[in-house]
Structures are given as structure tokens and as C-alpha cells.
Enzyme design. Structure first.
Site, PDB file in Angstrom:
ATOM      1  N   SER A  31     -15.468  -4.854 -12.796  1.00 45.17           N
ATOM      2  CA  SER A  31     -15.770  -6.300 -13.652  1.00 45.17           C
ATOM      3  C   SER A  31     -16.911  -6.897 -13.068  1.00 45.17           C
ATOM      4  CB  SER A  31     -14.413  -7.233 -13.089  1.00 45.17           C
ATOM      5  OG  SER A  31     -14.060  -7.179 -11.810  1.00 45.17           O
TER       6      SER A  31
ATOM      7  N   TYR B 248       0.788  -1.257   0.073  1.00 47.55           N
ATOM      8  CA  TYR B 248       0.227  -0.037   0.076  1.00 47.55           C
ATOM      9  C   TYR B 248       0.840   1.277  -0.292  1.00 47.55           C
ATOM     10  CZ  TYR B 248      -4.048  -2.857   0.170  1.00 47.55           C
ATOM     11  OH  TYR B 248      -5.014  -3.681  -0.142  1.00 47.55           O
TER      12      TYR B 248
ATOM     13  N   ASP C 144      -8.142   5.409  -4.910  1.00 47.02           N
ATOM     14  CA  ASP C 144      -7.087   6.410  -5.156  1.00 47.02           C
ATOM     15  C   ASP C 144      -8.068   7.891  -5.117  1.00 47.02           C
ATOM     16  OD1 ASP C 144      -8.928   7.255  -7.710  1.00 47.02           O
ATOM     17  OD2 ASP C 144      -7.970   5.404  -8.589  1.00 47.02           O
TER      18      ASP C 144
ATOM     19  N   HIS D 287     -14.741   1.231  -0.535  1.00 45.57           N
ATOM     20  CA  HIS D 287     -13.570   0.377  -0.210  1.00 45.57           C
ATOM     21  C   HIS D 287     -12.255   1.274   0.558  1.00 45.57           C
ATOM     22  CE1 HIS D 287     -14.922  -3.081  -2.990  1.00 45.57           C
ATOM     23  NE2 HIS D 287     -15.693  -3.035  -2.056  1.00 45.57           N
TER      24      HIS D 287
HETATM   25  C1  BJW Z   1     -11.905  -0.347 -18.201  1.00 46.48           C
HETATM   26  C2  BJW Z   1     -10.720   0.369 -18.679  1.00 46.48           C
HETATM   27  C3  BJW Z   1     -10.943   1.674 -19.477  1.00 46.48           C
HETATM   28  C4  BJW Z   1     -10.261  -1.613 -17.847  1.00 46.48           C
HETATM   29  N1  BJW Z   1     -12.449   1.896 -19.579  1.00 46.48           N
HETATM   30  N2  BJW Z   1     -13.184   0.220 -18.311  1.00 46.48           N
HETATM   31  C5  BJW Z   1     -19.295 -15.570  -2.719  1.00 46.48           C
HETATM   32  C6  BJW Z   1     -20.343 -14.929  -3.486  1.00 46.48           C
HETATM   33  C7  BJW Z   1     -20.685 -13.487  -3.048  1.00 46.48           C
HETATM   34  C8  BJW Z   1     -19.920 -12.954  -2.332  1.00 46.48           C
HETATM   35  C9  BJW Z   1     -18.561 -13.592  -1.726  1.00 46.48           C
HETATM   36  C10 BJW Z   1     -18.558 -14.730  -1.788  1.00 46.48           C
HETATM   37  N3  BJW Z   1     -17.448 -15.275  -1.281  1.00 46.48           N
HETATM   38  C11 BJW Z   1     -17.025 -14.131  -0.656  1.00 46.48           C
HETATM   39  C12 BJW Z   1     -18.085 -13.047  -0.850  1.00 46.48           C
HETATM   40  C13 BJW Z   1     -17.596 -11.722  -0.367  1.00 46.48           C
HETATM   41  C14 BJW Z   1     -16.581 -10.821  -1.018  1.00 46.48           C
HETATM   42  C15 BJW Z   1     -16.648 -11.251  -2.542  1.00 46.48           C
HETATM   43  O1  BJW Z   1     -17.062 -10.483  -3.311  1.00 46.48           O
HETATM   44  N4  BJW Z   1     -15.503 -12.199  -3.128  1.00 46.48           N
HETATM   45  C16 BJW Z   1     -15.558 -12.297  -4.461  1.00 46.48           C
HETATM   46  C17 BJW Z   1     -14.251 -12.714  -4.732  1.00 46.48           C
HETATM   47  C18 BJW Z   1     -16.604 -13.321  -5.028  1.00 46.48           C
HETATM   48  N5  BJW Z   1     -16.598  -9.713  -0.661  1.00 46.48           N
HETATM   49  C19 BJW Z   1     -16.245  -9.165   0.492  1.00 46.48           C
HETATM   50  O2  BJW Z   1     -15.594  -9.675   1.319  1.00 46.48           O
HETATM   51  C20 BJW Z   1     -16.467  -7.570   0.731  1.00 46.48           C
HETATM   52  N6  BJW Z   1     -17.379  -7.571   2.126  1.00 46.48           N
HETATM   53  C21 BJW Z   1     -18.503  -8.247   2.263  1.00 46.48           C
HETATM   54  O3  BJW Z   1     -18.984  -8.662   1.206  1.00 46.48           O
HETATM   55  O4  BJW Z   1     -18.769  -7.935   3.576  1.00 46.48           O
HETATM   56  C22 BJW Z   1     -20.181  -8.521   4.051  1.00 46.48           C
HETATM   57  C23 BJW Z   1     -21.532  -7.915   3.514  1.00 46.48           C
HETATM   58  C24 BJW Z   1     -22.432  -8.401   3.273  1.00 46.48           C
HETATM   59  C25 BJW Z   1     -23.708  -7.625   2.936  1.00 46.48           C
HETATM   60  C26 BJW Z   1     -23.667  -6.276   2.649  1.00 46.48           C
HETATM   61  C27 BJW Z   1     -22.318  -5.655   2.813  1.00 46.48           C
HETATM   62  C28 BJW Z   1     -21.316  -6.512   3.277  1.00 46.48           C
HETATM   63  C29 BJW Z   1     -15.275  -6.906   0.732  1.00 46.48           C
HETATM   64  C30 BJW Z   1     -14.825  -6.625  -0.579  1.00 46.48           C
HETATM   65  C31 BJW Z   1     -13.435  -5.760  -0.507  1.00 46.48           C
HETATM   66  C32 BJW Z   1     -12.733  -5.528  -1.954  1.00 46.48           C
HETATM   67  N7  BJW Z   1     -11.438  -4.959  -1.565  1.00 46.48           N
HETATM   68  C33 BJW Z   1     -10.678  -4.821  -2.835  1.00 46.48           C
HETATM   69  C34 BJW Z   1      -9.363  -4.357  -2.298  1.00 46.48           C
HETATM   70  C35 BJW Z   1      -9.469  -2.830  -1.686  1.00 46.48           C
HETATM   71  C36 BJW Z   1      -8.233  -1.952  -1.513  1.00 46.48           C
HETATM   72  C37 BJW Z   1      -7.248  -2.117  -2.618  1.00 46.48           C
HETATM   73  O5  BJW Z   1      -7.678  -1.441  -3.618  1.00 46.48           O
HETATM   74  O6  BJW Z   1      -6.222  -2.895  -2.475  1.00 46.48           O
HETATM   75  O7  BJW Z   1     -11.291  -3.962  -3.696  1.00 46.48           O
HETATM   76  S1  BJW Z   1     -10.638  -6.135  -3.785  1.00 46.48           S
HETATM   77  C38 BJW Z   1     -10.563  -5.271  -5.445  1.00 46.48           C
HETATM   78  O8  BJW Z   1     -11.640  -5.563  -6.284  1.00 46.48           O
HETATM   79  C39 BJW Z   1     -10.799  -3.902  -4.848  1.00 46.48           C
HETATM   80  C40 BJW Z   1     -11.797  -3.262  -6.018  1.00 46.48           C
HETATM   81  O9  BJW Z   1     -12.197  -2.197  -5.397  1.00 46.48           O
HETATM   82  C41 BJW Z   1     -12.493  -4.444  -6.255  1.00 46.48           C
HETATM   83  C42 BJW Z   1     -13.374  -4.426  -7.676  1.00 46.48           C
HETATM   84  O10 BJW Z   1     -12.431  -4.425  -8.775  1.00 46.48           O
HETATM   85  P1  BJW Z   1     -12.891  -3.609  -9.917  1.00 46.48           P
HETATM   86  O11 BJW Z   1     -12.846  -2.055  -9.491  1.00 46.48           O
HETATM   87  O12 BJW Z   1     -14.095  -4.163 -10.344  1.00 46.48           O
HETATM   88  O13 BJW Z   1     -11.411  -3.824 -10.756  1.00 46.48           O
HETATM   89  P2  BJW Z   1     -11.257  -5.184 -11.830  1.00 46.48           P
HETATM   90  O14 BJW Z   1      -9.773  -5.187 -12.126  1.00 46.48           O
HETATM   91  O15 BJW Z   1     -11.790  -6.363 -11.468  1.00 46.48           O
HETATM   92  O16 BJW Z   1     -12.164  -4.698 -13.076  1.00 46.48           O
HETATM   93  C43 BJW Z   1     -11.778  -3.510 -14.077  1.00 46.48           C
HETATM   94  C44 BJW Z   1     -12.971  -3.551 -14.932  1.00 46.48           C
HETATM   95  O17 BJW Z   1     -12.394  -2.214 -15.857  1.00 46.48           O
HETATM   96  C45 BJW Z   1     -12.601  -4.574 -16.050  1.00 46.48           C
HETATM   97  O18 BJW Z   1     -13.983  -4.987 -16.310  1.00 46.48           O
HETATM   98  C46 BJW Z   1     -11.785  -3.607 -17.539  1.00 46.48           C
HETATM   99  O19 BJW Z   1     -12.452  -4.423 -18.533  1.00 46.48           O
HETATM  100  C47 BJW Z   1     -12.613  -2.487 -17.062  1.00 46.48           C
HETATM  101  N8  BJW Z   1     -11.484  -1.373 -17.813  1.00 46.48           N
HETATM  102  N9  BJW Z   1      -9.903  -0.419 -18.596  1.00 46.48           N
HETATM  103  C48 BJW Z   1     -13.371   1.364 -18.832  1.00 46.48           C
HETATM  104  N10 BJW Z   1     -10.154   2.405 -19.817  1.00 46.48           N
END
Ligand code: BJW
Length: 232
Positions: free
Chosen positions: A177, A56, A94, A109
Site C-alpha cells: 500500500s 503471532y 511469511d 520486517h
Molecule cells: C494486492 C492484492 C493482490 C491486495 N494482488 N495487490 C510519519 C512519516 C513517516 C514515517 C513515520 C511517521 N510516523 C512514524 C513513522 C515510521 C513508521 C511508519 O511508517 N509509520 C506509518 C504508519 C506512517 N515506520 C516504522 O516505525 C518502521 N521503522 C522505522 O521507520 O525505523 C526508523 C528508520 C529510519 C530511517 C531508515 C530506516 C528506519 C518500522 C515499520 C514496521 C512495520 N511493521 C509491520 C508489522 C510486521 C510484522 C507483522 O507482519 O505483523 O509490517 S506493519 C505492516 O505494514 C507490516 C507490513 O510489512 C507493512 C506494510 O504493509 P503492506 O505489505 O503494504 O500491506 P497493506 O495491507 O498495507 O497493503 C497491501 C496492498 O496489496 C494493498 O495496496 C492492496 O490493494 C494490495 N493487494 N490484494 C496485488 N491479489
């Protein structure tokens, strides 16, 4: 376009990609360079805090070398000129929305430029390394961690987000995503409330089929075009 009064926007890593910040799941993205269970879980932090603090610190430092892009600036223009209610929710840690001109950004997040003290639980604005274990500015304990939400932790301000989703007439998802919950489920919440749903992403996301409309291409082009349509 029908009259739109309440908009909820969700952004993800894709909106910052054209600024030069790595996304997570793309080829060569952060999760190919680092194991997610090592750097983005409380268990990983407990096992190897130096690895996580260094990860980080590196990303916080990299922020100084990037600038907001046309997509961030377009959303700031929307905030300034839209006469209805707008909630901008970002999964990004960011600060490019703020530097692009948005004043009200909900970081579900957490933020790279914030520290959470594990001793006193106070969140403070933070722009320095943490690897050297600096003292918490409030309680002086050397117990700071990045104020970001890891897997298994509760994202910030979920009540405010769900309330806005239940009351919106348009939900727009930009550059995410759709792989991570609860954010990936917002489109279904909005649909259940009768809202229109629009995806703006480089390619179809995992949940693309849930959206009434999807446009695919770079955010730097799609977002300014869409904002222009909304503002007329
Ligand atoms: C472009 C582009 C351009 C590229 N123009 N587009 C099973 C089923 C359901 C849920 C779960 C499960 N098992 C576990 C869970 C829960 C878990 C989860 O979701 N796991 C999955 C792996 C299934 N979630 C959690 O644990 C969350 N907490 C939780 O659920 O608490 C309980 C709760 C219950 C009920 C209500 C509320 C809460 C916490 C999740 C924390 C995620 N943390 C991170 C790290 C943050 C710190 C850091 O930055 O290091 O967050 S992980 C990472 O993924 C980060 C992001 O915010 C997050 C999402 O990623 P994002 O932004 O979508 O990025 P990418 O890379 O995946 O996608 C980018 C997209 O952009 C792509 O599609 C590209 O095509 C596109 N792109 N260039 C337009 N120029």
C-alpha cells in the site's frame, strides 16, 4: 525494453493475498481485526505479551495451511533465469517466497518462523508456539519474542537495501500500500538513482504517482506477465 542489469523488487502483503493470507489495510484485513498499537509495537508487547504472542502464534500456525501462488513462483523463475543482479526484498513475514522457489529473500520486517531472544539477542529458526514461554535454544531463558519488526523499530538490512537501490536500473513494487516507511520511500531512492520504477498492485497505492509506470490487477496475473517480458 532497454537492457536491464540490476533489479530491486519490493513485495508486500498483496503478493500473498491470493494464497489466502490477510493483508493489513484492506477491508476486513488484520488491522480491522486487531489494533495495530496493541499487536505491532514494542509498547503493546510490554503491556500485554500474551495477546501479542497469541497473535503471532495464530499467524505462524496459519502458514501451514497456505501455498505460494503464481506471483511467488514467477519471482523464483526470475531469480533462476535473470542474468543480471536481482535483490528481492519483502516486507512479508511469511515464507511463501522461499516455498515458491526463491533462494535469496531479504525479509526487512523479519519472519514468523524466527524467534528473537530478549535475553541473549540471538535469532533462531522457530516453528512452534511462543505463548507457553518456551526456553531460548541458546541461553535457555524463557524470553523469546517473534522476530518481526514493529513500529518504532529498525527494519533489517537497511544498508544492503539502500546500496542496491542506489545502483539499480529498475525498481518494482508489488502488492504494497505504500503506507509504511522506510519501504514506502524506496521508489524515491530508486528514482534519485535514475532507475525505472514500476508498480504492480491491485489498485493505485498511496505512492502510485511516484512510479513511472503502474499496472493494476491481481499479482497472480501481473507478476508472471511482467517476468515473461523481462526474460523475453
Ligand atoms: C494486492 C492484492 C493482490 C491486495 N494482488 N495487490 C510519519 C512519516 C513517516 C514515517 C513515520 C511517521 N510516523 C512514524 C513513522 C515510521 C513508521 C511508519 O511508517 N509509520 C506509518 C504508519 C506512517 N515506520 C516504522 O516505525 C518502521 N521503522 C522505522 O521507520 O525505523 C526508523 C528508520 C529510519 C530511517 C531508515 C530506516 C528506519 C518500522 C515499520 C514496521 C512495520 N511493521 C509491520 C508489522 C510486521 C510484522 C507483522 O507482519 O505483523 O509490517 S506493519 C505492516 O505494514 C507490516 C507490513 O510489512 C507493512 C506494510 O504493509 P503492506 O505489505 O503494504 O500491506 P497493506 O495491507 O498495507 O497493503 C497491501 C496492498 O496489496 C494493498 O495496496 C492492496 O490493494 C494490495 N493487494 N490484494 C496485488 N491479489
Amino acid at each position: 525494453m532497454a537492457e536491464i542489469e540490476h533489479i530491486v523488487i519490493l513485495t508486500g502483503a498483496g503478493i500473498s493475498a491470493e494464497s489466502g493470507i490477510d493483508t493489513f489495510r484492506s477491508a476486513g484485513g488484520l488491522w480491522e481485526q486487531h489494533k495495530v498499537e496493541d499487536v505491532a509495537t514494542p509498547e503493546g508487547f510490554a503491556r500485554d505479551p500474551d495477546l501479542v504472542l497469541g497473535f503471532y502464534d495464530m499467524r505462524r500456525e496459519a502458514l501451514a495451511k497456505v501455498e505460494p501462488n503464481d506471483a511467488h513462483r514467477a519471482l523464483a523463475r526470475l531469480e533462476a533465469e535473470f542474468s543480471g543482479e536481482l535483490l528481492l526484498v519483502t516486507q512479508n513475514v511469511d515464507d511463501l517466497h522461499e516455498r515458491g522457489g526463491s533462494n535469496d529473500v531479504l525479509h526487512m520486517h523479519g519472519e514468523l518462523k524466527s524467534a528473537l531472544c530478549l535475553a541473549c539477542e540471538v535469532r533462531t529458526s522457530w516453528d512452534a508456539p511462543m505463548l507457553n514461554r518456551p526456553p531460548c535454544p541458546v541461553c535457555q531463558s524463557p524470553s523469546l519474542r517473534p522476530d518481526v519488526v514493529w513500529f518504532g523499530e529498525m527494519p533489517y538490512q537497511m544498508e544492503r537495501i539502500y546500496a542496491a537501490l542506489s545502483d539499480c536500473d529498475l525498481f518494482v513494487s508489488i502488492g504494497t500500500s505504500g503506507a509504511v516507511y522506510p519501504a514506502a520511500g524506496f521508489v524515491q531512492e530508486a528514482r534519485a538513482a535514475g532507475a525505472g520504477t514500476l508498480e504492480l498492485n491491485l489498485e493505485p497505492s498511496e505512492g502510485s504517482h511516484f512510479f513511472a509506470e503502474a499496472r493494476h490487477g491481481p499479482a497472480g496475473q501481473l507478476v508472471p506477465e511482467w517476468v515473461g517480458e523481462v526474460l523475453g
